[in-house]
Scaffold this active site. Structure first.
Site, PDB file in Angstrom:
ATOM      1  N   HIS A  18     112.283  82.877  -1.154  1.00 37.15           N
ATOM      2  CA  HIS A  18     112.724  81.578  -1.992  1.00 37.15           C
ATOM      3  C   HIS A  18     111.135  80.530  -2.104  1.00 37.15           C
ATOM      4  O   HIS A  18     110.333  81.046  -1.664  1.00 37.15           O
ATOM      5  CB  HIS A  18     113.619  80.948  -0.947  1.00 37.15           C
ATOM      6  N   GLU A  88     116.866  84.951   7.570  1.00 41.98           N
ATOM      7  CA  GLU A  88     115.753  84.853   8.034  1.00 41.98           C
ATOM      8  C   GLU A  88     115.687  85.414   9.786  1.00 41.98           C
ATOM      9  O   GLU A  88     116.948  85.259  10.494  1.00 41.98           O
ATOM     10  CB  GLU A  88     114.752  83.524   8.196  1.00 41.98           C
TER      11      GLU A  88
END
Length: 196
Positions: A18, A88
């Site tokens: 990202h 994550e």
């Protein structure tokens, strides 16, 4: 088809980290905290459009976190399928801290080699990222995933059949593209940490 004498190599799994967030810029561990992209992160995500638009993907997956979903959207994939397995690594009590701060109380700490109290274990991360590897292997074409620094590094080493701790050997910047593939039956890294 490759010319005679060259390797038969196929790109199968594409990874995109990202765009920048305030915490990624400052080196703070970010998992469950759902931060937006910075202006730099938005601009970085938009640079991904060109290189990715030229590729036909069988499936496009994204972490549920807004920083990954917005990166996917800005890169031209607003309909990316959310897959919680791409989230994550959960840092638990270390969420929002830098490695330097953590090492004040746990010298030598690394997510790759130490526990994170209240967070995920390496075995838990391995289990969920192995499911992503299986999805990519079962796809009838290329898979594109949008996710995070540690989870993508862990995904790469699981693609290679290595222990998740080996992810420490791969650095990964924001708004980058990496490609994993197969070379004559062996799962390989084709490109890593490429800026568009």
């Amino acid at each position: 088809m490759s010319p005679p004498g060259t390797a038969e190599v196929e790109d199968q799994l594409w990874l995109v980290r990202h765009g920048e967030t305030e915490w990624s810029r400052n080196g703070r561990h970010t998992s469950t905290t759902d931060l937006p992209l910075t202006d730099v992160g938005v601009a970085g995500a938009r640079t991904l459009t060109g290189p990715l638009a030229a590729v036909d993907f069988a499936q496009v997956l994204t972490s549920p976190r807004q920083r990954a979903r917005l990166t996917a959207e800005l890169a031209g994939f607003p309909d990316a399928e959310i897959d919680a397995d791409l989230a994550e690594w959960a840092y638990g009590d270390y969420e929002g801290l830098t490695t330097v701060q953590i090492r004040e109380s746990v010298p030598g700490w690394s997510v790759w080699t130490h526990d994170s109290p209240g967070g995920e274990t390496a075995a838990q991360v391995t289990e969920r990222l192995d499911r992503i590897v299986a999805r990519a292997r079962a796809a009838t074409g290329k898979t594109l995933v949008f996710a995070h620094g540690h989870s993508l590094r862990a995904l790469a080493v699981r693609w290679l059949g290595l222990d998740v701790s080996e992810g420490r050997r791969f650095t990964l910047d924001t708004s980058t593209i990496s490609m994993l593939g197969v070379d004559r039956g062996t799962q390989v890294v084709r490109r890593w940490n490429v800026q568009p």
